[in-house]
Enzyme design. Structure first.
Site, PDB file in Angstrom:
ATOM      1  CG  HIS A  56      -1.995   1.016   1.204  1.00  0.00           C
ATOM      2  ND1 HIS A  56      -3.208   0.819   1.812  1.00  0.00           N
ATOM      3  CD2 HIS A  56      -2.066   2.264   0.679  1.00  0.00           C
ATOM      4  CE1 HIS A  56      -3.975   1.878   1.646  1.00  0.00           C
ATOM      5  NE2 HIS A  56      -3.289   2.779   0.964  1.00  0.00           N
ATOM      6  CG  PHE A  59       5.575   5.420  -5.521  1.00  0.00           C
ATOM      7  CD1 PHE A  59       5.728   5.642  -4.160  1.00  0.00           C
ATOM      8  CD2 PHE A  59       6.192   4.305  -6.074  1.00  0.00           C
ATOM      9  CE1 PHE A  59       6.492   4.790  -3.369  1.00  0.00           C
ATOM     10  CE2 PHE A  59       6.963   3.455  -5.299  1.00  0.00           C
ATOM     11  CZ  PHE A  59       7.111   3.693  -3.945  1.00  0.00           C
ATOM     12  CG  ASP A 148      -6.155   3.572  -0.800  1.00  0.00           C
ATOM     13  OD1 ASP A 148      -6.667   3.075   0.219  1.00  0.00           O
ATOM     14  OD2 ASP A 148      -5.246   4.412  -0.760  1.00  0.00           O
ATOM     15  CG  HIS A 175     -10.287   4.138   1.517  1.00  0.00           C
ATOM     16  ND1 HIS A 175      -9.145   4.825   1.862  1.00  0.00           N
ATOM     17  CD2 HIS A 175     -11.326   4.899   1.962  1.00  0.00           C
ATOM     18  CE1 HIS A 175      -9.479   5.939   2.480  1.00  0.00           C
ATOM     19  NE2 HIS A 175     -10.796   6.015   2.556  1.00  0.00           N
ATOM     20  CG  ASN A 274      -9.334   8.978   5.462  1.00  0.00           C
ATOM     21  OD1 ASN A 274      -9.896   8.343   6.331  1.00  0.00           O
ATOM     22  ND2 ASN A 274      -9.932   9.319   4.333  1.00  0.00           N
ATOM     23  CG  ASP A 301      -2.229   4.853   3.555  1.00  0.00           C
ATOM     24  OD1 ASP A 301      -2.114   5.128   2.341  1.00  0.00           O
ATOM     25  OD2 ASP A 301      -3.176   5.284   4.250  1.00  0.00           O
ATOM     26  CG  PHE A 319      -7.359  13.041   5.364  1.00  0.00           C
ATOM     27  CD1 PHE A 319      -7.560  12.844   6.718  1.00  0.00           C
ATOM     28  CD2 PHE A 319      -8.373  13.646   4.625  1.00  0.00           C
ATOM     29  CE1 PHE A 319      -8.744  13.219   7.333  1.00  0.00           C
ATOM     30  CE2 PHE A 319      -9.568  14.023   5.227  1.00  0.00           C
ATOM     31  CZ  PHE A 319      -9.748  13.817   6.589  1.00  0.00           C
ATOM     32  N   GLY A 320      -2.858  12.345   5.142  1.00  0.00           N
ATOM     33  CA  GLY A 320      -1.755  11.530   4.651  1.00  0.00           C
ATOM     34  C   GLY A 320      -0.483  11.684   5.452  1.00  0.00           C
TER      35      GLY A 320
END
Length: 426
Positions: A56, A59, A148, A175, A274, A301, A319-320
């Site tokens: 997961h 890129f 996702d 997801h 998230n 992730d 988010f991330g």
């Protein structure tokens, strides 16, 4: 040919000294001592493992190259000890047709320094109710299918997708996010959200879709894989589904194993991901799930963003969180060195389980005949996680400044060194 001297490898759960001889892309000899007039790397007692596998990652290329590129993302993977990764389809354009999947795979192969497998999208542009041409995308080489970043909102779309994915014998990766339960939330709906005066996301947004999907997966027989599990209820549902014979596997991200919403003391968007960080009880549940095998594997992730984006407030920032460069270090330090988990279990969750679940060609043991996709880790000396040393364009992680063990020293892909900690070029 090349020789790795004085490495330690796992044999029946114990670290033992071995020399490893590589010829081309394969391991040809593993012995206590090997003498050979070939280029030699002295591991000096460091831990030699099969390259880690991450099912997961994001890129960002094409469409969002200012966040990450295939080159920088794969270099970050190599720096983290990963030799095989599975890239998600939330790109622009989305790989939601056979032609786009084929084009994306060519791009991955051309620009990546590690093995990059590619997801196809479940439905058009990740949000359509019309299921993509799963059969032809699989024929082009899509490793699995996911939307996702977006939850599949209608049960019929998910049902039709499961039927199609089951026919090609690939995993469907979910997801979980019921949009009707989000209510513009940005963090976990609990006391800390109230304290910070931020709108919350209930864990029900995850677990209600999971319950729906597990019933559908049981009916269709599809291999259903749960992305980034974050709640205690989800762990319980997956555990029950496995007992009932549902073909379900699951992953958990390092941040959900190590952090909870109680760690969020200020409006700091480096903690915004998230699904969001949940309660301490949820965190303990996902750790327990990983230990007992309810959760099969760790997946980062890895989700890089620009510095300016993550410098915004929680309400405005995306988010991330990045993770592919720090995941082994963090988990070895916080789970293995603390005695919560054995090194063998961690490697199983970061190498063997993802290979088995996704039917990958990667090797799961340092043994004769196996591919020379390897990573060497320093388990003895500590370092501080630093943004300046990261290969990823994204530095968006709250783990900067943490003291960790398990630095990646060298990573080999197909017998070639793609990362060397000692090299000034990295």
């Amino acid at each position: 040919m090349q020789l790795i001297k004085n490495a330690k490898i796992l044999v029946h759960g114990k670290l033992v000294k071995r020399d490893v001889l590589i010829d081309g892309k394969r391991i040809v000899q593993v012995e206590e001592s090997i003498t050979s007039e070939v280029p030699t790397y002295d591991a000096q007692g460091a831990f030699l493992s099969n390259g880690l596998v991450d099912v997961h990652v994001h890129f960002r290329e094409p469409g969002f190259e200012y966040k990450e590129t295939i080159a920088t993302g794969s270099q970050a993977a190599a720096r983290g000890g990963f030799t095989t990764v599975l890239a998600m389809p939330n790109l622009n354009p989305v790989p939601d047709t056979p032609e786009r999947v084929a084009k994306q795979m060519t791009l991955n192969d051309h620009n990546g320094v590690v093995h990059i497998a590619q997801y196809g999208a479940i439905s058009g542009d990740l949000v359509s109710d019309t299921v993509s041409n799963i059969e032809e995308m699989a024929h082009q080489g899509a490793i699995a299918f996911s939307n996702d970043g977006k939850g599949v909102q209608t049960a019929d779309t998910m049902l039709q997708a499961m039927i199609a994915v089951a026919k090609v014998n690939k995993p469907l990766v979910a997801h979980l996010e019921d949009d009707s339960l989000i209510h513009s939330g940005v963090m976990n709906a609990w006391k800390q959200a109230e304290s910070l005066n931020l709108p919350g996301i209930t864990g029900l947004a995850e677990s209600t879709q999971l319950a729906r999907d597990l019933v559908l997966a049981h009916a269709t027989g599809v291999h259903y894989h749960v992305a980034h599990v974050s709640t205690k209820t989800s762990v319980e549902l997956i555990r029950l589904a496995k007992l009932k014979g549902v073909h379900v596997t699951a992953e958990v991200s390092p941040h959900h194993l190590l952090l909870s919403d109680s760690d969020m003391l200020t409006d700091d968007a480096l903690f915004k991901m998230n699904p969001p960080l949940r309660t301490s009880e949820d965190r303990e549940a996902v750790v327990a799930g990983l230990l007992d095998g309810t959760i099969d594997m760790v997946a980062t992730d890895h989700a890089p963003h620009g510095a300016e984006e993550k410098a915004k407030s929680f309400l405005e920032a995306p988010f991330g969180i990045t993770g592919i460069e720090t995941s082994f270090q963090l988990l070895y330090t916080k789970l293995v060195k603390s005695g919560i988990m054995t090194l063998e279990t961690l490697i199983n969750r970061m190498v063997k389980a993802p290979i088995q679940a996704f039917n990958l060609e990667a090797s799961a043991s340092v043994a004769v005949g196996q591919s020379a996709d390897l990573a060497l880790f320093d388990l003895e000396h500590s370092t501080i996680i630093s943004a300046d040393q990261m290969a990823s364009k994204g530095k968006n992680t709250p783990f900067i400044g943490w003291k960790v063990f398990g630095t990646t020293l060298v990573t080999w892909v197909d017998g070639q060194i793609v990362y060397d900690h000692a090299s000034k070029n990295n």
